[in-house]
Design a protein around this motif. Structure first.
Motif, PDB file in Angstrom:
ATOM      1  N   ILE A 113     -37.364  52.672  53.991  1.00  0.00           N
ATOM      2  CA  ILE A 113     -36.599  53.824  54.602  1.00  0.00           C
ATOM      3  C   ILE A 113     -36.451  54.981  53.635  1.00  0.00           C
ATOM      4  CG2 ILE A 113     -34.384  54.423  55.545  1.00  0.00           C
ATOM      5  CD1 ILE A 113     -33.559  51.809  56.157  1.00  0.00           C
ATOM      6  N   ALA A 114     -36.364  54.647  52.512  1.00  0.00           N
ATOM      7  CA  ALA A 114     -36.347  55.957  51.431  1.00  0.00           C
ATOM      8  C   ALA A 114     -37.756  56.747  51.287  1.00  0.00           C
ATOM      9  CB  ALA A 114     -36.060  55.457  50.047  1.00  0.00           C
TER      10      ALA A 114
ATOM     11  N   ALA B 128     -31.871  68.426  53.188  1.00  0.00           N
ATOM     12  CA  ALA B 128     -33.424  67.789  52.750  1.00  0.00           C
ATOM     13  C   ALA B 128     -33.699  67.752  51.601  1.00  0.00           C
ATOM     14  CB  ALA B 128     -34.264  68.267  53.839  1.00  0.00           C
ATOM     15  N   VAL B 129     -33.333  68.766  50.914  1.00  0.00           N
ATOM     16  CA  VAL B 129     -33.744  69.162  49.771  1.00  0.00           C
ATOM     17  C   VAL B 129     -33.014  68.454  48.717  1.00  0.00           C
ATOM     18  CG1 VAL B 129     -32.270  71.184  48.879  1.00  0.00           C
ATOM     19  CG2 VAL B 129     -34.612  71.383  48.227  1.00  0.00           C
ATOM     20  N   VAL B 130     -31.864  68.227  48.991  1.00  0.00           N
ATOM     21  CA  VAL B 130     -31.123  67.398  47.824  1.00  0.00           C
ATOM     22  C   VAL B 130     -31.708  65.904  47.851  1.00  0.00           C
ATOM     23  CG1 VAL B 130     -28.813  65.876  47.190  1.00  0.00           C
ATOM     24  CG2 VAL B 130     -28.883  68.653  47.842  1.00  0.00           C
ATOM     25  N   TYR B 131     -31.982  65.437  49.072  1.00  0.00           N
ATOM     26  CA  TYR B 131     -32.708  64.112  49.259  1.00  0.00           C
ATOM     27  C   TYR B 131     -33.935  64.143  48.677  1.00  0.00           C
ATOM     28  CZ  TYR B 131     -34.749  59.922  50.616  1.00  0.00           C
ATOM     29  OH  TYR B 131     -35.453  58.583  50.592  1.00  0.00           O
ATOM     30  N   HIS B 132     -34.746  64.975  48.780  1.00  0.00           N
ATOM     31  CA  HIS B 132     -36.028  65.060  48.526  1.00  0.00           C
ATOM     32  C   HIS B 132     -36.126  65.187  46.942  1.00  0.00           C
ATOM     33  CE1 HIS B 132     -40.473  65.366  50.006  1.00  0.00           C
ATOM     34  NE2 HIS B 132     -40.533  65.947  48.979  1.00  0.00           N
TER      35      HIS B 132
ATOM     36  N   ARG C  22     -31.052  52.715  47.569  1.00  0.00           N
ATOM     37  CA  ARG C  22     -29.562  52.854  48.142  1.00  0.00           C
ATOM     38  C   ARG C  22     -28.814  53.821  47.439  1.00  0.00           C
ATOM     39  NH1 ARG C  22     -27.161  47.310  50.090  1.00  0.00           N
ATOM     40  NH2 ARG C  22     -29.299  46.916  49.992  1.00  0.00           N
ATOM     41  N   VAL C  23     -28.841  54.108  46.102  1.00  0.00           N
ATOM     42  CA  VAL C  23     -28.227  55.229  45.626  1.00  0.00           C
ATOM     43  C   VAL C  23     -28.649  56.743  46.140  1.00  0.00           C
ATOM     44  CG1 VAL C  23     -27.901  56.375  43.370  1.00  0.00           C
ATOM     45  CG2 VAL C  23     -27.656  53.983  43.669  1.00  0.00           C
ATOM     46  N   VAL C  24     -29.776  56.819  46.283  1.00  0.00           N
ATOM     47  CA  VAL C  24     -30.452  58.048  46.774  1.00  0.00           C
ATOM     48  C   VAL C  24     -30.054  58.453  48.084  1.00  0.00           C
ATOM     49  CG1 VAL C  24     -32.572  59.145  47.365  1.00  0.00           C
ATOM     50  CG2 VAL C  24     -32.357  57.993  45.224  1.00  0.00           C
ATOM     51  N   LEU C  25     -30.230  57.304  49.104  1.00  0.00           N
ATOM     52  CA  LEU C  25     -29.583  57.190  50.318  1.00  0.00           C
ATOM     53  C   LEU C  25     -28.066  57.774  50.631  1.00  0.00           C
ATOM     54  CD1 LEU C  25     -32.109  54.607  52.084  1.00  0.00           C
ATOM     55  CD2 LEU C  25     -32.089  57.250  52.185  1.00  0.00           C
ATOM     56  N   ILE C  26     -27.385  57.075  49.861  1.00  0.00           N
ATOM     57  CA  ILE C  26     -25.949  57.454  49.744  1.00  0.00           C
ATOM     58  C   ILE C  26     -25.573  58.894  49.251  1.00  0.00           C
ATOM     59  CG2 ILE C  26     -23.510  56.727  48.675  1.00  0.00           C
ATOM     60  CD1 ILE C  26     -24.725  53.845  49.094  1.00  0.00           C
ATOM     61  N   VAL C  27     -26.296  59.093  48.082  1.00  0.00           N
ATOM     62  CA  VAL C  27     -25.853  60.304  47.991  1.00  0.00           C
ATOM     63  C   VAL C  27     -26.296  61.684  48.882  1.00  0.00           C
ATOM     64  CG1 VAL C  27     -27.133  62.159  46.017  1.00  0.00           C
ATOM     65  CG2 VAL C  27     -26.496  60.092  45.225  1.00  0.00           C
TER      66      VAL C  27
ATOM     67  N   VAL D 239     -23.691  61.478  51.382  1.00  0.00           N
ATOM     68  CA  VAL D 239     -22.350  62.199  50.836  1.00  0.00           C
ATOM     69  C   VAL D 239     -22.694  63.969  51.016  1.00  0.00           C
ATOM     70  CG1 VAL D 239     -20.985  62.654  48.875  1.00  0.00           C
ATOM     71  CG2 VAL D 239     -21.489  60.504  49.438  1.00  0.00           C
ATOM     72  N   THR D 240     -24.000  64.219  50.476  1.00  0.00           N
ATOM     73  CA  THR D 240     -24.229  65.563  50.544  1.00  0.00           C
ATOM     74  C   THR D 240     -24.197  66.356  51.901  1.00  0.00           C
ATOM     75  OG1 THR D 240     -25.882  65.009  48.815  1.00  0.00           O
ATOM     76  CG2 THR D 240     -26.084  67.277  49.826  1.00  0.00           C
ATOM     77  N   ALA D 241     -24.948  65.584  52.831  1.00  0.00           N
ATOM     78  CA  ALA D 241     -24.734  65.829  54.309  1.00  0.00           C
ATOM     79  C   ALA D 241     -23.401  66.293  54.724  1.00  0.00           C
ATOM     80  CB  ALA D 241     -25.488  64.854  55.046  1.00  0.00           C
ATOM     81  N   LEU D 242     -22.671  65.264  54.527  1.00  0.00           N
ATOM     82  CA  LEU D 242     -21.103  65.245  54.795  1.00  0.00           C
ATOM     83  C   LEU D 242     -20.451  66.496  54.245  1.00  0.00           C
ATOM     84  CD1 LEU D 242     -19.627  61.849  54.623  1.00  0.00           C
ATOM     85  CD2 LEU D 242     -19.749  63.248  56.528  1.00  0.00           C
ATOM     86  N   PHE D 243     -20.865  66.848  52.835  1.00  0.00           N
ATOM     87  CA  PHE D 243     -20.176  68.042  51.960  1.00  0.00           C
ATOM     88  C   PHE D 243     -20.726  69.399  52.677  1.00  0.00           C
ATOM     89  CE2 PHE D 243     -20.932  70.753  48.240  1.00  0.00           C
ATOM     90  CZ  PHE D 243     -19.572  70.942  47.999  1.00  0.00           C
TER      91      PHE D 243
END
Lengths: 120, 131
Positions: free
Chosen positions: B28-29, B83-87, B113-118, B121-125
């Motif tokens: 998924i990542a 997208a940029v924070v995830y990428h 898992r850590v990257v997806l959770i970050v 959280v970023t999306a929410l923020f």
């Protein structure tokens, strides 16, 4: 094991791999900057004078130019890999990758012109 | 290795054969890395357009700011920001893997898992910030 010989990836895989990572390192440093810029304008922290002062700076132009080159190479290789994975017809694949290269180069050149145009 | 041309009678399974794999977190990542990359490429014309406006006349600037504040502009900023924070984060993860760090199966799963959770959280923020 059957090795599929097909158009595209033979002999240039390592080059792509290397450039993808090199540009990634460059983008790691400078890609956040345009987003900060956008945020500054969105939040109202930067008005047009402040923004143009920032963009007018030689360093800003240098970073923008590096950003354009790195982003174009990085995006080109990334999309190329995706197309190679999902488009299985060689002819279509080659055409798509070629078209993409042309469009991206044009966008990069327009962006470069934009970056170097204002001020003086 | 077989003789030349044998793939014509026995087609090689071409990657990625998503349907035959069981979904797991690192996969998924990896797919999300591609998806966010494509999203960022689509964001480029938008950014160029806004930059063009912001460096034009004062009226152009105001229009560009209005575009950013419009519902569509905010949606675009939200998607691109996330997208940029995830990428960015998953890109660091990929570079670490290339360097040979955290290559064990557990670490691959944990870091994915850590990257997806970050990203979540970023999306929410960003969602709250741009609302």
């Amino acid at each position: 094991m059957v090795i599929q010989k097909d158009t595209g990836t033979a002999h240039n895989g390592l080059g792509d791999w290397y450039w993808q990572r090199l540009t990634a390192l460059v983008l790691l440093v400078i890609l956040p900057l345009p987003f900060l810029l956008l945020w500054g304008v969105y939040s109202g922290a930067l008005n047009q004078f402040a923004l143009l002062d920032l963009l007018d700076h030689f360093l800003s132009r240098l970073f923008h130019t590096l950003l354009i080159v790195a982003i174009t190479v990085h995006a080109y290789i990334g999309l190329k890999v995706i197309i190679e994975d999902y488009i299985h017809k060689a002819m279509l694949r080659v055409l798509l990758i070629g078209a993409m290269l042309v469009v991206m180069s044009a966008a990069g050149i327009w962006w470069l012109a934009l970056v170097w145009a204002w001020g003086g | 290795m077989q003789q030349k041309g044998s793939h014509q009678t026995h087609p090689m399974p071409l990657s990625p054969r998503l349907s035959i794999y069981r979904w797991h977190i690192p996969m998924i990542a990896s797919i999300a890395h591609r998806a966010s990359g494509v999203a960022l490429i689509l964001f480029m014309p938008f950014y160029l357009w806004v930059l063009h406006g912001m460096t034009g006349t004062p009226e152009d600037f105001d229009q560009a700011v209005a575009l950013l504040h419009s519902p569509i502009g905010r949606l675009v900023l939200w998607v691109a920001g996330t997208a940029v924070v995830y990428h960015f984060c998953n890109g660091i993860r990929f570079l670490a893997l290339d360097a040979g760090w955290c290559e064990s199966q557990q670490m691959m799963r944990l870091s994915a898992r850590v990257v997806l959770i970050v990203a979540l959280v970023t999306a929410l923020f960003f969602g709250v910030l741009l609302w």
